[in-house]
Scaffold this motif. Structure first.
Motif, short mmCIF file in Angstrom:
data_model
loop_
_atom_site.label_atom_id
_atom_site.label_comp_id
_atom_site.label_asym_id
_atom_site.label_seq_id
_atom_site.Cartn_x
_atom_site.Cartn_y
_atom_site.Cartn_z
N LEU A 45 0.83 -1.21 0.00
CA LEU A 45 0.00 0.00 0.00
C LEU A 45 0.86 1.26 0.00
CD1 LEU A 45 -2.78 -1.04 2.55
CD2 LEU A 45 -2.98 -0.92 0.06
N SER A 46 1.99 1.21 0.72
CA SER A 46 2.89 2.37 0.72
C SER A 46 3.48 2.61 -0.67
CB SER A 46 4.03 2.13 1.73
OG SER A 46 3.52 2.07 3.04
N GLY A 47 3.84 1.52 -1.36
CA GLY A 47 4.32 1.66 -2.72
C GLY A 47 3.24 2.15 -3.66
N TYR A 48 2.02 1.69 -3.44
CA TYR A 48 0.89 2.14 -4.26
C TYR A 48 0.68 3.65 -4.11
CZ TYR A 48 -3.90 2.42 -6.05
OH TYR A 48 -5.03 2.76 -6.76
N LEU A 49 0.88 4.16 -2.90
CA LEU A 49 0.64 5.58 -2.63
C LEU A 49 1.84 6.46 -2.97
CD1 LEU A 49 -1.19 5.30 0.81
CD2 LEU A 49 -2.21 5.91 -1.38
N PHE A 50 2.97 5.85 -3.36
CA PHE A 50 4.18 6.64 -3.63
C PHE A 50 3.91 7.66 -4.75
CE2 PHE A 50 8.15 7.32 -6.02
CZ PHE A 50 8.93 7.87 -5.01
N ASP A 51 4.21 8.90 -4.47
CA ASP A 51 4.00 9.99 -5.43
C ASP A 51 5.28 10.19 -6.25
OD1 ASP A 51 3.47 12.35 -6.78
OD2 ASP A 51 2.47 13.29 -5.08
N ILE A 52 5.18 10.01 -7.55
CA ILE A 52 6.38 10.12 -8.41
C ILE A 52 6.96 11.53 -8.42
CG2 ILE A 52 5.74 8.19 -9.89
CD1 ILE A 52 4.68 10.22 -11.91
N ASN A 53 6.20 12.51 -7.96
CA ASN A 53 6.73 13.87 -7.88
C ASN A 53 7.90 13.97 -6.90
OD1 ASN A 53 4.93 15.14 -9.74
ND2 ASN A 53 3.33 15.08 -8.19
N TYR A 54 7.97 13.02 -5.97
CA TYR A 54 9.08 13.01 -5.02
C TYR A 54 10.41 12.71 -5.71
CZ TYR A 54 5.97 13.27 -0.98
OH TYR A 54 5.07 13.69 -0.04
N LEU A 55 10.37 12.13 -6.92
CA LEU A 55 11.61 11.87 -7.64
C LEU A 55 12.33 13.17 -7.98
CD1 LEU A 55 10.46 9.02 -10.07
CD2 LEU A 55 11.64 8.81 -7.88
N ASP A 56 11.58 14.26 -8.03
CA ASP A 56 12.17 15.57 -8.29
C ASP A 56 12.36 16.38 -7.01
OD1 ASP A 56 12.16 15.16 -11.10
OD2 ASP A 56 10.02 15.65 -11.15
N ASN A 57 11.99 15.80 -5.88
CA ASN A 57 12.14 16.50 -4.60
C ASN A 57 12.47 15.48 -3.52
OD1 ASN A 57 12.10 18.33 -2.50
ND2 ASN A 57 10.15 19.26 -3.11
N LYS A 58 13.64 14.89 -3.67
CA LYS A 58 14.04 13.79 -2.78
C LYS A 58 14.22 14.26 -1.34
CE LYS A 58 17.37 12.98 -5.72
NZ LYS A 58 16.81 13.75 -6.86
N LYS A 59 14.67 15.49 -1.14
CA LYS A 59 14.86 16.00 0.22
C LYS A 59 13.53 16.09 0.97
CE LYS A 59 19.13 18.62 -0.52
NZ LYS A 59 19.76 19.97 -0.46
N LEU A 60 12.48 16.50 0.26
CA LEU A 60 11.16 16.59 0.89
C LEU A 60 10.67 15.20 1.29
CD1 LEU A 60 8.66 18.18 1.71
CD2 LEU A 60 7.80 17.92 -0.65
N PHE A 61 10.90 14.20 0.43
CA PHE A 61 10.50 12.84 0.73
C PHE A 61 11.24 12.32 1.97
CE2 PHE A 61 10.75 8.18 0.12
CZ PHE A 61 9.39 7.89 0.07
#
Length: 359
Positions: A45-61
């Motif tokens: 479920l955590s992988g399902y919810l992963f937002d690909i926008n975090y790939l451009d904002n790794k520090k925020l993730f």
């Protein structure tokens, strides 16, 4: 960022309820059924919810993961550690800690490695943290490589990404199966973490390829898991994954059938039941933190009811197994209801204070 997905929250609500049941001394077949897919489902479920926008904002993730996983692990571990000897004096623990042991436990908590006995399932926070960070690094590297060689946005680039993710899942399962035989240890890639990464990435893929969800399909898939567990007589558990060897692949397959089945099952739940499970799904951390404490209250009632020796049995972990044929239901109900009631009271007080500030 991704909006609230009620069906996923319902799945988490059912999942955390099943987690409490699995530690209540429930019947063997039910226990093996729950363990076959439960913790992998949370990772899925955590992988399902992963937002690909975090790939451009790794520090925020990273910041969000530290706030939602690492800090609660450390905070609650230290709080429970602070009261350990006091609770031991009440019979809840079976031993007192020396100052040296308290110090070592505190260091272990800050190092994200060790926690209290009453926080048994907090190992999941650690595994989810590393699984999500490793998956983030892999997906960023994968997408960067694909962009460099094939560009991005075409059907081919997405197929390559999904294929590479599938290869990564197989590699993680291989490490989980045979990693203990490697001549050197791979940092952060033990059997638990490898399996966790595989489940997380499986959820990421499922979100990419799923077309529809149906409750009947979910019930059928969960029935397949139950039937396999019942006929085979086998039991799987994340904490015992080091001993599975090549059976890790079967465990992964069964757990993913269960995870997808859970997602389908929750797609058509409506009404007050859905609202209740949705709320529980948003409070999984608090149930995880307090359900074993709630178990101790039920154990006190059980000791009084059967006339057991208080000092001998209250420290039984996680429950008193004697005469538990029906008491596991009470353990399960209180283990969920008490933390959720506490959350509801806290939320109402918080809302009332906010309204007073506005006025």
């Amino acid at each position: 960022m991704m909006r609230h997905d009620k069906s996923v929250s319902i799945a988490k609500g059912i999942g955390i309820t099943l987690m409490v049941v699995s530690h209540s001394g429930d019947p063997d077949v039910l226990n093996r059924f729950i363990y076959a897919f439960l913790m992998p489902t949370f990772l899925f479920l955590s992988g399902y919810l992963f937002d690909i926008n975090y790939l451009d904002n790794k520090k925020l993730f990273l910041k969000k993961r530290l706030k939602s996983l690492y800090l609660p692990f450390v905070k609650w571990s230290l709080i429970f550690l602070l009261f350990h000897n006091l609770l031991a004096g009440c019979g809840i623990y079976d031993e007192h800690y020396t100052w040296q042991t308290l110090a070592l436990r505190a260091v272990g908590a800050v190092a994200f490695r060790d926690t209290d006995e009453l926080l048994k399932t907090f190992w999941f926070l650690r595994d989810l943290f590393w699984a999500s960070m490793i998956s983030l690094c892999f997906l960023w590297t994968c997408r960067h490589a694909i962009k460099s060689h094939f560009g991005w946005g075409s059907a081919r680039s997405r197929i390559i990404e999904l294929s590479a993710t599938g290869v990564m899942i197989i590699a993680c399962l291989a490490v989980a199966s045979f990693g203990r035989y490697f001549p050197i240890n791979i940092p952060l890639m033990g059997s638990h973490t490898s399996m966790s990464v595989a489940c997380f990435l499986a959820g990421f893929i499922f979100r990419k390829v799923t077309v529809f969800r149906n409750m009947r399909v979910g019930m059928l898939m969960l029935s397949v898991v139950l039937l396999y567990i019942w006929i085979s007589g086998k039991g799987y558990e994340m904490l015992a994954i080091d001993n599975l060897g090549a059976e890790v692949f079967m465990y992964f397959m069964i757990s993913m059938i269960g995870a997808v089945g859970m997602m389908n099952l929750c797609s058509d739940i409506k009404g007050r039941v859905a609202d209740c499970l949705d709320y529980i799904g948003t409070k999984t951390l608090y149930v995880m933190t307090w359900y074993l404490v709630a178990f101790k209250l039920v154990s006190m009632v059980k000791i009084w009811h059967y006339g057991y020796d208080y000092w001998q049995l209250l420290s039984s972990f996680p429950v008193i197994m004697q005469d538990n044929a029906f008491f596991w239901v009470l353990y399960s109900a209180v283990g969920v209801a008490l933390p959720i009631t506490g959350c509801m009271i806290y939320d109402r007080i918080k809302l009332k204070l906010r309204r007073q500030e506005i006025q």
